[in-house]
Scaffold this motif. Structure first.
Motif, PDB file in Angstrom:
ATOM      1  N   GLU A  61       1.175  -0.992   0.255  1.00  0.00           N
ATOM      2  CA  GLU A  61       0.033   0.196  -0.119  1.00  0.00           C
ATOM      3  C   GLU A  61       1.411   1.419  -0.343  1.00  0.00           C
ATOM      4  O   GLU A  61       0.275   2.623  -0.187  1.00  0.00           O
ATOM      5  N   GLY A 119       5.101  -5.344   8.721  1.00  0.00           N
ATOM      6  CA  GLY A 119       5.113  -6.198   8.024  1.00  0.00           C
ATOM      7  C   GLY A 119       5.371  -7.749   9.594  1.00  0.00           C
ATOM      8  O   GLY A 119       5.711  -8.578   8.429  1.00  0.00           O
ATOM      9  N   ASP A 176       1.721 -11.530   5.580  1.00  0.00           N
ATOM     10  CA  ASP A 176       2.541 -11.037   4.274  1.00  0.00           C
ATOM     11  C   ASP A 176       3.592 -12.058   4.409  1.00  0.00           C
ATOM     12  O   ASP A 176       3.778 -12.790   5.389  1.00  0.00           O
TER      13      ASP A 176
END
Ligand code: AMP
Ligand code: MG
Length: 433
Positions: A210, A274, A281
């Motif tokens: 993103e 993450g 992810d």
């Protein structure tokens, strides 16, 4: 990379560090202690010119080669005299034998009943032990001065040779992060170059599909990558050499390539994003395949998830700090987890930051059970006493709370709600030097 990895590590493996701890609820102090025990300082030393040493880590003790000051000297503009000539019951009158300026070498002999006009820094004449400031004296004709009884005591306004630093004694310790006063102190010793540890090389990147970089259009559902800029700022302030690796997409091949090249080029790798619990992810997965990495849930807020360890690629290794993605969390985990470890890697001696006790200006909501780092503003009340309030919403995504703050309010694990007037721990953002 890293020259701190020559030979096998004598430190316990990271997994061994967990023996007494639960990585699912790691208290802040224990996480900090594990990091401190696990990292090792860079070994290479470089000799740098004095001005270039600012902010660097001193690599050896500096022993003073001379006395500073080199001679007993006057602390005032005035008249050097023998204290035996001072009258306790009536004014003292002394004949002025001459003048000595700072830097004059030959000082005139001063006989009993005489004084010498001296400027600040002038060498004390033989036999004299006291200086009467000029403004406390009056001219008495015939080149004499007179002053009232009781204005000076024996030894006043005299600086002793070596009172700042004595020859042969330690002037500055290895591990010191050199500040302006230290530059001046080294200059006062006539030292033109000092040994410092080489700069720590830190590679960093942001992870997340993103994320968009400045200059790119902000597609639907995307955010601009701010973490790389706060990290740039924080690492620059620490004096690290930076390798900015940009934004890395959340796919296994990109993450592995980025982590490998970071690890081959740097002593430490810092990533953001993450590492949260259940994150969908690949960051955690790839980190784990490249080395000895722990994924922690630290008893802190913000910044609960964090990865720490050591990764290797093609015979090179680097310490890894996998910070969470939320913009405030990345800063808080940097300051309270990574910073101490990086300073240790830089060769710095422990220098805990002051945690001041300041009265709360407002009630502060806090649940016991984890350490909270709320963003605060210290101001002064009508009586001039410091007080602290919170910068509004404390969500870990609200970077404005960091930008508006001038301090971190540190609320210990056991602390509950704070009432107005209670003392809370405050760590100021900026210092005098
Ligand atoms: P993550 O830790 O990857 O789950 O990210 C947590 C939150 O932080 C998400 O809302 C992300 O969009 C946001 N975030 C992650 N990395 C960055 C970044 N580099 N800059 C701004 N926001 C970020
Ligand atoms: Mg993410």
């Amino acid at each position: 990379m890293t020259d701190s990895t020559s030979g096998p590590s004598i430190l316990p493996t990271l997994a061994g560090c967990y023996a007494d701890h639960d990585p699912n609820a790691l208290p802040v102090e224990q996480a900090q202690a594990i990091i401190a025990a696990f990292v090792t300082p860079v070994q290479a030393i470089e000799q740098v010119a004095l001005r270039s040493a600012l902010g660097r880590i001193l690599a050896a003790d500096i022993i003073s080669p001379i006395n500073v000051p080199a001679h007993d000297n006057s602390a005032m503009d005035g008249y050097a005299l023998r204290s035996g000539d001072l009258r306790a019951d009536r004014p003292t009158t002394l004949a002025v034998a001459g003048t000595a300026l700072a830097g004059d070498t030959a000082t005139l002999p001063v006989a009993p009943g005489e004084c010498l006009r001296v400027m600040t820094g002038a060498v004390m004449p033989e036999g004299c032990d006291t200086v009467i400031p000029q403004e406390l004296t009056q001219a008495a004709g015939d080149g004499s001065i007179v002053f009232e009884a009781g204005l000076v005591r024996a030894g006043d306004n005299r600086r002793f040779a070596g009172e700042d630093l004595q020859a042969g004694t330690p002037a500055l310790p290895a591990g010191l992060r050199i500040r302006p006063a230290d530059l001046g102190l080294l200059a006062s010793l006539g030292i033109a170059e000092v040994p410092v540890r080489r700069r720590l090389r830190v590679a960093f990147f942001s992870t997340g599909n993103e994320l968009r970089s400045i200059g790119q259009p902000l597609d639907a559902g995307c955010v601009y990558d701010s973490n790389r800029y706060t990290l740039f700022g924080m690492l620059s302030r620490l004096g690290c050499e930076l390798i900015d690796m940009g934004v890395v997409r959340d796919d296994p091949a990109s993450l592995e390539a980025a982590l490998r090249s970071a690890c081959e080029a740097a002593d430490a790798v810092i990533t953001s994003g993450g590492v949260s619990v259940g994150a969908a992810d690949y960051t955690k997965q790839i980190m784990a395949t490249l080395g000895d990495v722990g994924f922690w849930k630290i008893g802190m807020r913000p910044g609960r998830p964090m990865a720490f360890g050591r990764i290797s690629s093609n015979g090179k290794s680097a310490y890894l700090f996998g910070l969470p993605g939320n913009p405030v969390a990345v800063m808080v985990t940097f300051y309270f987890m990574a910073r101490g470890g990086l300073l240790r890697m830089m060769g710095a001696a422990d220098a805990p930051l002051p945690l001041l006790q300041v009265r709360a200006q407002v009630p502060i909501r806090k649940k016991p059970g984890r350490t909270e780092y709320q963003r605060g503003i210290v101001s002064y009340d009508a009586a001039g006493l410091p007080q602290v309030r919170i910068t509004g919403a404390q969500g870990s995504g609200i970077l404005r709370s960091m930008s508006e703050a001038n301090c971190m309010v540190v609320l210990a694990e056991a602390q509950g709600n704070v009432a107005v007037g209670d003392l809370v721990g405050v760590m100021p953002f900026d210092g005098l030097v």
